[in-house]
Design an enzyme around this catalytic site. Sequence first.
Site, PDB file in Angstrom:
ATOM      1  N   GLU A  77     -18.223 -57.711  -5.146  1.00  0.00           N
ATOM      2  CA  GLU A  77     -16.689 -57.853  -5.493  1.00  0.00           C
ATOM      3  C   GLU A  77     -15.868 -57.312  -4.332  1.00  0.00           C
ATOM      4  O   GLU A  77     -15.023 -57.949  -3.953  1.00  0.00           O
ATOM      5  CB  GLU A  77     -16.405 -57.345  -6.748  1.00  0.00           C
ATOM      6  CG  GLU A  77     -16.739 -58.311  -8.080  1.00  0.00           C
ATOM      7  CD  GLU A  77     -16.185 -59.367  -8.106  1.00  0.00           C
ATOM      8  OE1 GLU A  77     -15.153 -59.585  -7.360  1.00  0.00           O
ATOM      9  OE2 GLU A  77     -16.576 -60.052  -8.957  1.00  0.00           O
ATOM     10  N   GLU A  80     -16.222 -59.607  -1.256  1.00  0.00           N
ATOM     11  CA  GLU A  80     -15.408 -60.868  -1.413  1.00  0.00           C
ATOM     12  C   GLU A  80     -13.860 -60.616  -1.325  1.00  0.00           C
ATOM     13  O   GLU A  80     -13.454 -61.345  -1.062  1.00  0.00           O
ATOM     14  CB  GLU A  80     -16.158 -61.298  -2.864  1.00  0.00           C
ATOM     15  CG  GLU A  80     -17.402 -61.997  -2.706  1.00  0.00           C
ATOM     16  CD  GLU A  80     -17.995 -62.655  -4.100  1.00  0.00           C
ATOM     17  OE1 GLU A  80     -19.203 -62.935  -4.293  1.00  0.00           O
ATOM     18  OE2 GLU A  80     -17.064 -62.248  -5.063  1.00  0.00           O
ATOM     19  N   GLU A  81     -13.580 -59.799  -2.064  1.00  0.00           N
ATOM     20  CA  GLU A  81     -12.157 -59.690  -2.341  1.00  0.00           C
ATOM     21  C   GLU A  81     -11.388 -59.017  -1.032  1.00  0.00           C
ATOM     22  O   GLU A  81     -10.420 -59.427  -1.031  1.00  0.00           O
ATOM     23  CB  GLU A  81     -11.700 -58.680  -3.623  1.00  0.00           C
ATOM     24  CG  GLU A  81     -12.168 -59.626  -4.880  1.00  0.00           C
ATOM     25  CD  GLU A  81     -11.576 -58.830  -6.348  1.00  0.00           C
ATOM     26  OE1 GLU A  81     -10.823 -57.785  -5.856  1.00  0.00           O
ATOM     27  OE2 GLU A  81     -11.683 -59.362  -7.242  1.00  0.00           O
TER      28      GLU A  81
END
Length: 204
Positions: A77, A80-81
Amino acid sequence: AEPGYVMLNRWLPEDEPNLMPPGASHQVGIGAVVLNSRGELLVVQERHGPLRGMGVWKVPTGLIHVGENVSDGAVREVEEETGVSGCTFDRVLAVRQAHGFLFGKSDLFFLVALRVNESECKLDSDGRPLLTPQLEELEGCRWIDVSEYAAGQEKAFADRYQRVHESLNRAISTYQQGEYGGLVVDDLMPLPSSSSSVKADDPP
């Protein structure tokens, strides 16, 4: 229901109680606490979701995929973010359970700390890990002081979930100050008792 199939069932005996197990009761989410070498916290601002348009900065969060470890999901996460790579799982800081989420499911939320190896990251002009926000989901991302983060959370959640966010914020700030160790686990997969090592400090 899953992307590849839909399952329906019917309990046939009319004179016996239905013993079929219910569907999954919980979704599993993570929040990732990432501190750079200056002690600043990585935060994001949502483009969608319940906090959109509120100007609230929060730690990167997301849902764990089927078959994915909590530790791996947190690392995924964050990359990705925010584009920050080179993170490794450090420890669990807190766990929160809540009810009434999507499709009436309950939510099991792990706040975890990740370590970022800055020697493996691209750095910006100020020497911080370079941030590249996932614009499909985020308005932006940045590094801020933990005290600024806590003040923003206190304002945003003054009238809802206040005690929960106070506990999570306390876990983050005391971890940043080196006063709270959280739960340290060698591996989040099951291990034989002779080779596993689990230790915990007092909870926040």
